[in-house]
Design an enzyme around this catalytic site. Structure first.
Site, PDB file in Angstrom:
ATOM      1  N   HIS A  16       0.803  -1.214   0.000  1.00 14.54           N
ATOM      2  CA  HIS A  16       0.000   0.000   0.000  1.00 14.54           C
ATOM      3  C   HIS A  16       0.845   1.279   0.000  1.00 14.54           C
ATOM      4  CE1 HIS A  16      -3.274  -2.570   2.207  1.00 14.54           C
ATOM      5  NE2 HIS A  16      -3.187  -2.850   0.923  1.00 14.54           N
TER       6      HIS A  16
HETATM    7  C1  LIG Z   1      -0.185  -7.424  -4.287  1.00 14.24           C
HETATM    8  C2  LIG Z   1      -1.119  -6.289  -3.964  1.00 14.24           C
HETATM    9  C3  LIG Z   1      -2.195  -6.512  -3.120  1.00 14.24           C
HETATM   10  C4  LIG Z   1      -3.094  -5.475  -2.836  1.00 14.24           C
HETATM   11  N1  LIG Z   1      -4.239  -5.756  -2.154  1.00 14.24           N
HETATM   12  C5  LIG Z   1      -5.212  -4.808  -2.054  1.00 14.24           C
HETATM   13  C6  LIG Z   1      -6.493  -5.122  -1.522  1.00 14.24           C
HETATM   14  O1  LIG Z   1      -6.784  -6.252  -1.166  1.00 14.24           O
HETATM   15  N2  LIG Z   1      -7.412  -4.124  -1.437  1.00 14.24           N
HETATM   16  C7  LIG Z   1      -7.156  -2.858  -1.865  1.00 14.24           C
HETATM   17  O2  LIG Z   1      -8.034  -1.987  -1.757  1.00 14.24           O
HETATM   18  N3  LIG Z   1      -5.939  -2.546  -2.376  1.00 14.24           N
HETATM   19  C8  LIG Z   1      -4.982  -3.489  -2.511  1.00 14.24           C
HETATM   20  N4  LIG Z   1      -3.780  -3.185  -3.099  1.00 14.24           N
HETATM   21  C9  LIG Z   1      -3.514  -1.800  -3.501  1.00 14.24           C
HETATM   22  C10 LIG Z   1      -4.329  -1.346  -4.699  1.00 14.24           C
HETATM   23  O3  LIG Z   1      -4.447  -2.372  -5.655  1.00 14.24           O
HETATM   24  C11 LIG Z   1      -3.647  -0.124  -5.287  1.00 14.24           C
HETATM   25  O4  LIG Z   1      -3.539   0.846  -4.274  1.00 14.24           O
HETATM   26  C12 LIG Z   1      -4.402   0.501  -6.446  1.00 14.24           C
HETATM   27  O5  LIG Z   1      -4.648  -0.451  -7.443  1.00 14.24           O
HETATM   28  C13 LIG Z   1      -3.590   1.653  -6.992  1.00 14.24           C
HETATM   29  O6  LIG Z   1      -4.248   2.189  -8.086  1.00 14.24           O
HETATM   30  P1  LIG Z   1      -3.508   3.204  -9.065  1.00 14.24           P
HETATM   31  O7  LIG Z   1      -4.425   3.404 -10.215  1.00 14.24           O
HETATM   32  O8  LIG Z   1      -3.043   4.367  -8.292  1.00 14.24           O
HETATM   33  O9  LIG Z   1      -2.174   2.473  -9.510  1.00 14.24           O
HETATM   34  P2  LIG Z   1      -1.972   1.054 -10.261  1.00 14.24           P
HETATM   35  O10 LIG Z   1      -3.157   0.174 -10.092  1.00 14.24           O
HETATM   36  O11 LIG Z   1      -0.655   0.596  -9.802  1.00 14.24           O
HETATM   37  O12 LIG Z   1      -1.918   1.496 -11.768  1.00 14.24           O
HETATM   38  C14 LIG Z   1      -0.848   2.182 -12.335  1.00 14.24           C
HETATM   39  C15 LIG Z   1      -0.721   1.717 -13.775  1.00 14.24           C
HETATM   40  O13 LIG Z   1       0.165   2.596 -14.435  1.00 14.24           O
HETATM   41  C16 LIG Z   1       1.051   1.843 -15.225  1.00 14.24           C
HETATM   42  N5  LIG Z   1       2.270   2.631 -15.392  1.00 14.24           N
HETATM   43  C17 LIG Z   1       3.172   2.999 -14.445  1.00 14.24           C
HETATM   44  N6  LIG Z   1       4.138   3.744 -14.970  1.00 14.24           N
HETATM   45  C18 LIG Z   1       3.841   3.875 -16.294  1.00 14.24           C
HETATM   46  C19 LIG Z   1       4.462   4.544 -17.378  1.00 14.24           C
HETATM   47  N7  LIG Z   1       5.591   5.245 -17.213  1.00 14.24           N
HETATM   48  N8  LIG Z   1       3.887   4.458 -18.605  1.00 14.24           N
HETATM   49  C20 LIG Z   1       2.738   3.764 -18.789  1.00 14.24           C
HETATM   50  N9  LIG Z   1       2.106   3.111 -17.794  1.00 14.24           N
HETATM   51  C21 LIG Z   1       2.654   3.173 -16.565  1.00 14.24           C
HETATM   52  C22 LIG Z   1       1.274   0.562 -14.441  1.00 14.24           C
HETATM   53  O14 LIG Z   1       1.756  -0.479 -15.249  1.00 14.24           O
HETATM   54  C23 LIG Z   1      -0.126   0.315 -13.900  1.00 14.24           C
HETATM   55  O15 LIG Z   1      -0.914  -0.443 -14.766  1.00 14.24           O
HETATM   56  C24 LIG Z   1      -2.854  -4.174  -3.372  1.00 14.24           C
HETATM   57  C25 LIG Z   1      -1.759  -3.949  -4.204  1.00 14.24           C
HETATM   58  C26 LIG Z   1      -0.901  -4.986  -4.511  1.00 14.24           C
HETATM   59  C27 LIG Z   1       0.275  -4.736  -5.425  1.00 14.24           C
END
Ligand SMILES: Cc1cc2nc3c(=O)[nH]c(=O)nc-3n(C[C@H](O)[C@H](O)[C@H](O)COP(=O)(O)OP(=O)(O)OC[C@H]3O[C@@H](n4cnc5c(N)ncnc54)[C@H](O)[C@@H]3O)c2cc1C
Length: 564
Positions: free
Chosen positions: A472
């Protein structure tokens, strides 16, 4: 310098939890064009759909960036694997699927720091609008939204006993979390539909893939934002061996996560001037908070052997067990293959002085050395405990001006005496629960850290040896008004695009609503999650054919969706 140029109204970087939702909401207006760039590939792999597949998707370069943290002194000088989804759906394609909104006080505190619009009362209807609870609009959940919320489809005798044991120690059994006060013990509800992972792609992207104004490009690594003065003008990205440029006539939206977003800003000249100059990057805007303030939930994974009861360990280590689980899943979509790592949770105060619940257990009917390793051969459980409000802070800082070089990820876990105190209190609390009557018949035997570890000093050391991320990371693009804040309460990068522009209402609602899919147990998480730089330009030009061609991997799906 990338020469290919495409023009869209909105360019969204990152097709994770936030990016998928934003692409959905923005492209709902057929008059605007939206480009969604994702560095990872398609999410059409079997182990993404099957919930237990996290055992195969984490630490796998097919779906995970596979970052490593810098060694931390209080973590026994260890560097740990730092999973982040690199695939359509981002982390929502590899995460534990637990549906968690966070606690009322945390949201209210966050709003009180100068962020109007973020109180629990204001967030609740947004969560409810997004939710689709399997039992309808009850238990404070919403119904009819895109985010499916379901009860677990597997029960474990040992977890029922743990819940009773927690009750003996003052943690009352409750029906659901997410009501504003999480104190108590309950089975987690999950983002699944009938035993299948319900990622952000399924919720928000797939249903709209046939929109002509939405282009999704996979294997597209954003390498730099281009600016005109202080206004973001577009995004350079690499698609295979080609360098391309997509111009944004309205906004560039960064949704690349807590590691990717600050890295991209720094590479583009927005960040601490001192850091950028080290790597010869021209400073567009000296914004010292970019990448700083990183914090995370450290889970202390205590482990106990148990007797006379089934755990996932025995089932996975037996051919018959595996066959039975596979068959049950194929026939009924129930059983252990539908399970996220943790099914039972509990929230409590680590000591009575804490104003609200500040520690959380994720109780797992399994044990392993670390994710990616095989499960142990003996029956065991892992009642992992984490501090929900850590005070230690770290950073994400570029180590090169090359986007392909991973940034420095420094957590400084357990750096503050307060965090070490909470870790020790949490471990002692776990021991009290494991010693309760309800668990006695399973003869629990602590093998990590082990019963001989007793003094505060030894427990602190053990927390450092056993502690690992619960995935997280947050805070690297802090929202607020102070000097280290990176975005304002409307998630606009501070100091960039100072011109007066108006955000479309639908987009604003989306931005504020998406934390539903995130681990919002601590509201600070949401600060890092999504933010944007913006500029207003004349009406959008037509989508060039070349831009459609660059959709590459998504073209097939798009056609399928249309013909369907
Ligand atoms: C193993 C794991 C277990 C988790 N369990 C839970 C849970 O049970 N419940 C919960 O609520 N949360 C959980 N989380 C956390 C939650 O999934 C994340 O906080 C949330 O998905 C973050 O969303 P986001 O859109 O900010 O980032 P992300 O979902 O990380 O999305 C970012 C995206 O941007 C892409 N990206 C990054 N840099 C670039 C670039 N330079 N160019 C193009 N694309 C790029 C990445 O590939 C990714 O697809 C967990 C996370 C993990 C890793």
């Amino acid at each position: 310098m990338a020469t290919d140029q495409y023009v869209f109204d909105y360019v969204v970087v990152g097709a994770g939890t936030a990016g998928c939702l934003l692409a959905n909401r923005l492209s709902a207006d057929p008059a605007v064009s939206v480009l969604l760039l994702e560095a990872g590939g398609q999410d059409d792999w079997f182990w993404i759909d099957v919930p237990v597949g996290y055992l195969y998707t984490i630490a796998n370069p097919r779906t995970d960036w596979c970052y490593k943290t810098e060694p931390d002194a209080h973590l026994a000088n260890r560097s740990i694997h730092y999973a982040r989804g690199r695939v359509l759906g981002g982390c929502s394609s590899i995460n534990a699927m637990i549906h968690m909104r966070g606690q009322k006080e945390d949201w209210d505190h966050w709003a009180s720091l100068g962020n109007p619009g973020w109180t629990w009362q204001e967030m609740l209807p947004l969560f409810q609008r997004l939710e689709d609870y399997e039992h309808g609009a009850v238990d404070t959940y919403g119904s009819g939204g895109e985010v499916r919320v379901e009860d677990p489809r597997v029960r474990w005798e040992i977890l029922d006993a743990w819940r009773a044991a927690a009750g003996e120690c003052g943690i009352a059994p409750i029906k659901v979390f997410n009501t504003g006060d999480n104190s108590g013990c309950a089975y987690f509800q999950m983002n699944q539909k009938k035993g299948v992972r319900w990622s952000a792609t399924k919720a928000f992207l797939r249903p709209v893939m046939n929109r002509r104004n939405l282009t999704v490009v996979t294997q597209a690594h954003a390498t730099r934002l281009r600016f005109e003065g202080r206004a973001a003008a577009g995004v350079e990205f690499r698609a295979g061996s080609d360098s391309r440029y997509a111009k944004a006539s309205r906004e560039v939206i960064l949704a690349a996560g807590a590691i990717g977003s600050p890295q991209l800003l720094q590479l583009s000249g927005v960040g601490s001037g001192k850091l950028l100059q080290q790597f010869g990057i021209p400073v567009v805007h000296d914004l010292p908070g970019v990448g700083e303030n990183l914090h995370d939930h450290l889970q202390v994974r205590m482990q106990y052997k148990v007797s006379g009861v089934k755990t996932l360990n025995q089932m996975v280590n037996s051919l018959w067990g595996k066959a039975a689980m596979g068959l049950e899943y194929l026939l009924f979509k129930t059983g252990p293959l539908t399970m996220p790592p943790s099914q039972l949770g509990a929230f409590a105060r680590s000591d009575p002085q804490q104003p609200t619940a500040n520690i959380e257990w994720h109780v797992q009917p399994l044990s392993l050395d670390k994710f990616g390793d095989p499960l142990h051969a003996f029956p065991a459980i892992t009642p992992s405990v984490c501090n929900l409000r850590p005070t230690s802070r770290g950073w994400v800082r570029i180590k090169s001006n090359d986007a392909a070089t991973y940034p420095e990820i420094k957590l400084n876990y357990l750096d503050t005496p307060e965090d070490r105190r909470v870790a020790v209190d949490g471990m002692r609390f776990t021991r009290r629960i494991m010693a309760a009557r309800a668990l006695a018949k399973y003869r629990p035997e602590e093998f990590r850290p082990g019963a001989s570890v007793q003094s505060d000093k030894d427990l602190e050391k053990a927390a450092g040896e056993l502690g690992t991320t619960i995935f997280h990371p947050i805070g690297t693009c802090k929202m607020g008004q102070d000097a280290m804040a990176v975005v304002d309460e409307r998630l606009r990068v501070r100091g960039i695009s100072a011109c007066a522009w108006r955000t479309p209402r639908s987009c604003r609602a989306s931005l504020r609503a998406t934390p539903t899919l995130r681990p919002t147990r601590s509201p600070r998480k949401a600060r890092a999650w999504c933010w944007r730089t913006a500029r207003v330009r004349p009406p959008p030009p037509a989508l060039p054919a070349a831009a459609r061609a660059c959709a590459g991997g998504t073209a097939r799906r798009r056609r399928t969706a249309r013909s369907g």
